[in-house]
Motif scaffolding. Sequence first.
Motif, short mmCIF file in Angstrom:
data_model
loop_
_atom_site.label_atom_id
_atom_site.label_comp_id
_atom_site.label_asym_id
_atom_site.label_seq_id
_atom_site.Cartn_x
_atom_site.Cartn_y
_atom_site.Cartn_z
N ALA A 199 0.84 -1.20 0.00
CA ALA A 199 0.00 0.00 0.00
C ALA A 199 0.87 1.25 0.00
N THR A 200 0.29 2.36 -0.40
CA THR A 200 1.03 3.62 -0.50
C THR A 200 1.69 4.02 0.82
N ILE A 201 1.01 3.78 1.93
CA ILE A 201 1.57 4.18 3.23
C ILE A 201 2.83 3.37 3.55
N GLY A 202 2.98 2.21 2.90
CA GLY A 202 4.15 1.37 3.13
C GLY A 202 3.78 0.07 3.80
N LYS A 203 4.70 -0.87 3.77
CA LYS A 203 4.41 -2.18 4.38
C LYS A 203 4.51 -2.10 5.90
N ALA A 204 5.42 -1.29 6.37
CA ALA A 204 5.64 -1.21 7.82
C ALA A 204 6.27 0.13 8.15
N ILE A 205 6.36 0.40 9.43
CA ILE A 205 6.93 1.67 9.87
C ILE A 205 8.44 1.73 9.71
N ALA A 206 9.11 0.57 9.88
CA ALA A 206 10.58 0.57 9.90
C ALA A 206 11.27 1.25 8.71
N PRO A 207 10.90 0.92 7.46
CA PRO A 207 11.59 1.58 6.35
C PRO A 207 11.46 3.10 6.37
N ILE A 208 10.33 3.57 6.87
CA ILE A 208 10.12 5.03 6.95
C ILE A 208 11.05 5.61 8.01
N GLU A 209 11.13 4.92 9.13
CA GLU A 209 12.03 5.35 10.21
C GLU A 209 13.47 5.43 9.75
N ASN A 210 13.82 4.52 8.84
CA ASN A 210 15.22 4.41 8.42
C ASN A 210 15.57 5.21 7.17
N ALA A 211 14.63 5.96 6.66
CA ALA A 211 14.92 6.74 5.44
C ALA A 211 16.02 7.76 5.72
N THR A 212 16.99 7.85 4.80
CA THR A 212 18.12 8.77 5.00
C THR A 212 18.11 9.88 3.95
N MET A 213 18.91 10.90 4.18
CA MET A 213 18.97 12.02 3.25
C MET A 213 19.46 11.62 1.86
N PRO A 214 20.51 10.79 1.75
CA PRO A 214 20.90 10.33 0.40
C PRO A 214 19.76 9.63 -0.35
N ASP A 215 18.95 8.84 0.39
CA ASP A 215 17.79 8.19 -0.24
C ASP A 215 16.87 9.25 -0.83
N VAL A 216 16.62 10.28 -0.01
CA VAL A 216 15.71 11.35 -0.40
C VAL A 216 16.22 12.08 -1.64
N ARG A 217 17.48 12.41 -1.62
CA ARG A 217 18.06 13.14 -2.77
C ARG A 217 17.96 12.31 -4.05
N ALA A 218 18.24 11.02 -3.90
CA ALA A 218 18.21 10.13 -5.07
C ALA A 218 16.79 10.04 -5.63
N PHE A 219 15.82 9.96 -4.74
CA PHE A 219 14.42 9.85 -5.16
C PHE A 219 14.02 11.09 -5.94
N PHE A 220 14.41 12.25 -5.42
CA PHE A 220 14.06 13.50 -6.09
C PHE A 220 14.66 13.55 -7.49
N LYS A 221 15.94 13.23 -7.55
CA LYS A 221 16.66 13.31 -8.83
C LYS A 221 16.04 12.40 -9.88
N THR A 222 15.57 11.24 -9.43
CA THR A 222 15.02 10.27 -10.37
C THR A 222 13.63 10.66 -10.86
N HIS A 223 12.82 11.15 -9.96
CA HIS A 223 11.39 11.27 -10.30
C HIS A 223 10.85 12.69 -10.45
N TYR A 224 11.46 13.65 -9.76
CA TYR A 224 10.86 14.99 -9.80
C TYR A 224 11.48 15.85 -10.89
N LEU A 225 11.20 15.45 -12.12
CA LEU A 225 11.72 16.13 -13.30
C LEU A 225 10.57 16.77 -14.07
#
Lengths: 427, 412
Positions: B156-182
Amino acid sequence: MQILDRKTAPSVQEINSLAITLPQKTTLSNGIPVYAIEAGSQEVIEISFYFTAGNWYQLKKLQSKMACEMIAEGTAKLTAHQIAEKIDFYGAFLQCENGYNRTSVTLFTLNKYLDNTLPIVVDVLFNATFPQQEFDVKLKNSHQSFKINSVKNDFLARMHFNEALFGKEHPFGKRLEESDYTNLSCKETFNYYKNKYTVENCTIILAGNNTTVAIEKINKLIGKRFFDGSKVNTRSRFTIKSTSENCFVERPDAIQNAIRIGKITVDNSHKDYFGLQILNTVLGGYFGSRLMTNIREDKGYTYGIGSSIVTLKGIGYFVLSTEVGSDVSSLALNEIYKEIERLTEEEIAEDELKLVQNYLLGQELRSVDGPFALSDKLSGVLLNNLGEDYFDRKVETIKNCTTANLKELAHQYLQAESMLEIVVGKK
Amino acid sequence: MITYHKFELENGLKVIVHTDKSTPLVAMNTLYDVGARDENEAQTGFAHLFEHLMFGGSINIENYDKPLQKVGGTNNAFTSNDITNYYLVVPKENIETGFWLESDRMLSLAFSEKSLEVQRNVVIEEFKQNYLNQPYGDVYMLLRPMVYKKHPYKWATIGKAIAPIENATMPDVRAFFKTHYLPSNAILCLSGNIELDEVKSLCEKWYASIPVGEKTIRDLPIEPKQTEKRELSVERDVPVNAIYFAFNMCSGKSDDYYVYDLISDILSTGKSSRFYRKLIIEQAIFSDLDAYVSGSLDPGMFIISGKLNENISMEIAETKVMEELQFLKNELIDNQELQKVKNKVESIRVFSEMSILNKAMNLCSFELLEDIDLINTLPEKYTQITAEKIQEIAANCFREENVSVLKYYKKK
């Protein structure tokens, strides 16, 4: 070539024109008051029949709600199924809503099908028969919904808050219980309907682009019904008896706590009402509010927190509500009271006031956009005779409000010690 | 008839303009072609977390909300398995503020640590409030993996569990932006009191300089065909038993989608619908029973969800629902009933065209489907549906081999 300056905001234009299409007031041939909001370009119309019914008037819990739900469940001419078939066939919607002080039966239809749908609605309004089988099913289903809601923390918080605020004997404070669902008969509910859904208790509000024609059609159907203008005044008096103690409803498995904080204030006929609305906006009435900025956007304790000034015909109250992580519940409460107290002690900054003023003016603009928005906005004002200049006065108050005004109002109305606190969750 | 204009900037941004002078407002809707299906399985909930981060300040603008509130505007956003959609509504005089804000956060976010930390917590509270601390809140978390074994719709959109959200890091965020927010991954629509010329010049000013970036080609695993019935029973702390059916159906791009949609209306829209009359009122099997389509870009789900009445067994409930579906397979729907549901669809469309925001969202969605004309041709998709077609789709869909059934029992 000019370098684009992305750091500077484009200039802000003031919102000046807030033209509200004031409704035309007429009556049917027999005197039933009718308000028409002529607006919009889509060929649709909303017709609402309002009755002075609602929870205030009921003699037993659920009576008003069930009466409202049973209206479209059968008339002398048509069964519930037939009514639904016809309404659905024409792509129309029939909504019966029960409120605290009034109920409404509203038809939404395409103009081209008005001749087909209106007679059904009129039949439903005045000739409902309340068949036993339909009543039993509806009551049972309502009971089922209640069971499901009763395990939701925010629902429980709201029920307990209302009881604490108004008192156990007050029509708005009486808390629903399982036994209420076996304690109400179809006959009692039908009698309530016969008593309250009368032409004497009725006011009609229409919104759309063909209201004049619609009024003629309504008049043909009910303009001759006997109406002697006498409103049956069964509006008893009830005393509000707020409790002085905070309340904690324990739910050991909760991972979030539902919180409600509030107190009785003033209603929308009071001179301080508009100012209090503005103050409330600062505190918890929009995404950039003090509460949201602190408790969600700074601390991350919640997905949402907000507050409102609720007005209910002669009664007004302030209520703040949120669901926060159970482990941060005490911390959240501290921050909430901190924010309330700040407003009573410090004037807000000028630029914050300006932002809230503009935000509220934008909201006014959105709230008059289209016939249905207008009808939502105006119905309370029209039905309670609050005056044609109500919204002009509101806009004036927004524009002329000062930071000193707000601090005074906070001091007078938002003292933390005078607030009730209800928490549902883990201790 | 909705009139509109469409153009494209050099950097790939598609822009749609619909002028409606009956309102003093303008709605500005930005649809990004990224959703939960684009996440990797170890980092679910990310697209939605990212939606929150889009409000945490952009490269030149510290705060997104305040400048908008200052000009009398309002905004919100939502994420689905397919898209992330942002919208604002503002008095027409101040539309440029919308351009300033939206273009800056397309250009780049501020990527502040504080914002990531706070929004992680906010999203976790959202997870709790809507999915964990609610009765029946985890239904989709159980149902989706039954239907989808390979395709990313399994979470589901909210995610499978809380853990991956808790563990999200800034490099992950930057990479996501670069890939999709064009810009090439976005569709922008202006709808309301604004003209094409003004939009063109504002786009030129604020969006043209945003770099093209590198568009990634989506390559998602195809869900293998389901060949036998799937069942799951769970016990939860709820007051009432519930049952959920998910049948495999086509994608939102297919013309058959509209047939499924109409079938869901026949079954449960309005008080004259089949489920309501027969299974709620007459036979009192359920206190609530709803049929709806998941409305996704890749092959979706036709879902039936019901709350059982107290004295009704799960077996009876399941049988009764399947019986109703059998009627659709065995008998042609009569003209009256078919016309009724078609009238309802038309009516809903007319009502929704009263809102400039609805129109903006629809224009963007239809453009994503690569058929923007749907804004006007959509009614035909429904009016051309025959009783035979309904029977054909029903016969193909409502089979045991094509269903997942979730039985949700209250704890004794």
